[in-house]
Design a protein around this motif. Structure first.
Motif, PDB file in Angstrom:
ATOM      1  N   THR A  63      -2.157  -0.506   1.861  1.00  0.00           N
ATOM      2  CA  THR A  63      -0.761  -0.134   1.683  1.00  0.00           C
ATOM      3  C   THR A  63      -0.577   1.331   2.034  1.00  0.00           C
ATOM      4  O   THR A  63      -1.536   2.040   2.312  1.00  0.00           O
ATOM      5  N   ARG A  64       0.642   1.770   1.939  1.00  0.00           N
ATOM      6  CA  ARG A  64       0.927   3.183   2.160  1.00  0.00           C
ATOM      7  C   ARG A  64       0.162   4.048   1.179  1.00  0.00           C
ATOM      8  O   ARG A  64      -0.241   5.154   1.513  1.00  0.00           O
ATOM      9  N   SER A 103      -4.139   1.743   9.020  1.00  0.00           N
ATOM     10  CA  SER A 103      -4.768   1.235   7.804  1.00  0.00           C
ATOM     11  C   SER A 103      -6.287   1.106   7.956  1.00  0.00           C
ATOM     12  O   SER A 103      -7.026   1.323   6.997  1.00  0.00           O
TER      13      SER A 103
END
Length: 110
Positions: free
Chosen positions: A50-51, A88
């Motif tokens: 995720t971020r 990512s």
């Protein structure tokens, strides 16, 4: 204004590329649309990072290089782009300590 146009163009190109890959995976436009429409939010995401993990990796890079966290995010993005990798994936390697950007050429020396 030029930066906005360049960004919009890059996003459009990436979206087109993503759609072409998705379409090729399902064989036809109709099947690709059906697959996209039938996917639901309860499924596991394809990419679990995720971020938050990207920002954790940016924090690690900021400490490694002694730079701001904003610049560290930029460095992560630049590395991902330069090596044709997903952001990512680069973040995962940073967090797992398989990659340190301090091993790379220092962008400020030259």
């Amino acid at each position: 204004m030029e930066a906005a146009c360049a960004s919009a163009s890059a996003i459009a190109n990436q979206l087109e590329s993503n759609w072409q890959e998705h379409r090729a995976r399902f064989g036809s436009v109709e099947q690709a649309i059906d697959a996209a429409a039938s996917s639901n939010a309860s499924q596991e995401p394809i990419d679990p990072f995720t971020r938050t993990q990207v920002h954790v990796a940016a924090g690690m890079v900021a400490v490694q290089l002694g730079i701001s966290s904003d610049e560290a995010v930029d460095r992560l993005r630049a590395h991902a782009y330069a090596y044709a990798r997903r952001l990512s994936s680069v973040a995962a390697d940073i967090i797992a300590r398989r990659l340190t950007l301090s091993d790379q050429d220092d962008m400020s020396s030259g």
